[in-house]
Every structure is written in C-alpha cells, then in structure tokens.
Scaffold this motif. Structure first.
Motif, PDB file in Angstrom:
ATOM      1  N   LEU A   2     -25.327 -30.189 -14.644  1.00  0.00           N
ATOM      2  CA  LEU A   2     -24.911 -29.497 -14.574  1.00  0.00           C
ATOM      3  C   LEU A   2     -26.736 -27.924 -13.517  1.00  0.00           C
ATOM      4  O   LEU A   2     -26.722 -27.289 -14.939  1.00  0.00           O
ATOM      5  N   GLN A  24     -22.012 -22.532 -24.283  1.00  0.00           N
ATOM      6  CA  GLN A  24     -21.295 -23.887 -23.998  1.00  0.00           C
ATOM      7  C   GLN A  24     -21.030 -24.787 -23.131  1.00  0.00           C
ATOM      8  O   GLN A  24     -20.998 -26.319 -23.450  1.00  0.00           O
ATOM      9  N   TYR A  25     -22.093 -25.196 -22.481  1.00  0.00           N
ATOM     10  CA  TYR A  25     -22.848 -26.418 -22.219  1.00  0.00           C
ATOM     11  C   TYR A  25     -24.070 -27.148 -22.584  1.00  0.00           C
ATOM     12  O   TYR A  25     -24.153 -27.537 -21.186  1.00  0.00           O
ATOM     13  N   LYS A  80     -29.349 -31.435 -19.665  1.00  0.00           N
ATOM     14  CA  LYS A  80     -28.191 -31.396 -18.899  1.00  0.00           C
ATOM     15  C   LYS A  80     -27.888 -31.091 -18.027  1.00  0.00           C
ATOM     16  O   LYS A  80     -26.907 -31.305 -17.307  1.00  0.00           O
ATOM     17  N   PHE A 184     -16.447 -20.004 -17.373  1.00  0.00           N
ATOM     18  CA  PHE A 184     -15.615 -21.616 -18.129  1.00  0.00           C
ATOM     19  C   PHE A 184     -14.768 -21.654 -17.266  1.00  0.00           C
ATOM     20  O   PHE A 184     -15.075 -23.093 -16.305  1.00  0.00           O
ATOM     21  N   ASP A 188     -15.527 -24.784 -15.350  1.00  0.00           N
ATOM     22  CA  ASP A 188     -14.257 -26.523 -15.745  1.00  0.00           C
ATOM     23  C   ASP A 188     -14.146 -27.336 -14.602  1.00  0.00           C
ATOM     24  O   ASP A 188     -13.014 -28.691 -14.676  1.00  0.00           O
TER      25      ASP A 188
END
Length: 190
Positions: A2, A24-25, A80, A184, A188
């Motif tokens: 991402l 969050q990610y 990530k 978010f 998502d």
C-alpha cells in the motif's frame, strides 16, 4: 504493498492524518522535509548537495530528492507500504516517483487529497502558529503566499493521479476522527 500520496494544501491536516494512517496500516512515513533534515544533519553526500541548494534559497533538484527517497526505500525492504508526505509537489516529481516505484516492482496505490476551504486553512495555520513555533504559521502574508504557491505549483499533481484513476478527494472539514474515518473507509474500499 500500500503506497499512499497524502496530499493537500498547507493546514489541510496531512501531518495529523498521516500519523493515523501509519498506525492503522503499518506504513513507513516518508516526509521529504524530514529526509532532507536527516541527510543534512548526517552530512551525507546527498545531504551536503541538498544543503548547497537550500543555502542559496534554491529548490533542491528533483534528481537529488528522488535519490534521497530511493535511499529511504532501500532501508525498508520489508515495509508493508509507504506514505509520501510533501512529495510529489510537481508533475515531473510524480513521474519520477512512478519510475522509482516501478523499478522496485510497486506503484502508488492511491492519492488521498484533503480538500479544505482557504479561509479554514488560514484559520488552522494561524492557530497552529500559536503553539508550533513555526514562524511561517504566524504571518498571514506568508500563509497566503504558501497557499498561492500550492494552488499554482502543487495542485496540478492531482490531475496526474486522476488520469491514472488513483485520485480520491477527501472532505477535510470536521473533527480529526471524522476525517480519519473518511480516509480509512476510502483505503479499505481499494
């Protein structure tokens, strides 16, 4: 992977929201301002080169900035994903970033553009100036110049990502939590 470009004018909330997205990610934050400062402080070859431009009041050339970003990407092979903060600021920088990421087998996933009315931006920056210690947040003339520069030089980068169907405009008005939830939900839905 991402990879997010968090985008918006000065005072839109990029710094505040990037912290929420990183948490969050589990993204690695790449702020060109932080990277410049670290390279200059560490007296790296690229840092000294960047400093030579900054000391003359010139913009650091895209090639130098991209090479610094490349170095940061190489330091995090297991990341990530990345959140790009303060970059790209021009269409040529966006093109160079695309080439850099492509050479690493990845690409920008999404550009999240925080939209905030100009009067709200000015109010936020003046408020931040009371506590941030940033002199550029206390002078209305400097604030206006920064907003004008963003509109003239940086805002067109949105068109670059829109042409790739990667632009998502996010309403940047509301509580921090409301804006975070909008971000978010958009990510998502990818």
């Amino acid at each position: 992977m991402l990879n997010i470009v968090l985008f918006g004018p000065p005072g839109a909330g990029k710094g505040t929201q990037s912290e929420k997205l990183i948490e969050q990610y589990q993204l690695k934050h790449l702020s060109t301002g932080d990277i410049f400062r670290a390279n200059i402080k560490g007296e790296t070859e690229l840092g000294l080169l960047a400093k030579s431009y900054i000391d003359k009041g010139d913009l650091v050339p895209d090639e130098v900035t991209i090479n610094m970003l490349k170095s940061e990407l190489e330091k995090a092979p297991d990341a990530k994903g990345f959140i790009f903060d303060g970059f790209p600021r021009t269409t040529p920088q966006a093109e160079a970033l695309d080439q850099l990421l492509e050479s690493r087998g990845t690409q920008i996933s999404i550009m999240l553009a925080l939209e905030v009315e100009e009067n709200e931006l000015k109010a936020r920056l003046l408020e931040r100036g009371k506590t941030s210690g940033r002199s550029d947040d206390t002078d209305p003339a400097i604030i206006q110049a920064r907003i004008d520069n963003y509109n003239r030089e940086t805002a067109p980068v949105k068109d670059f990502y829109a042409a790739q169907n990667k632009l998502q405009v996010i309403d940047g008005i509301g509580s921090i939590e409301e804006i975070t939830q909008r971000l978010f939900a958009t990510i998502d839905a990818l």
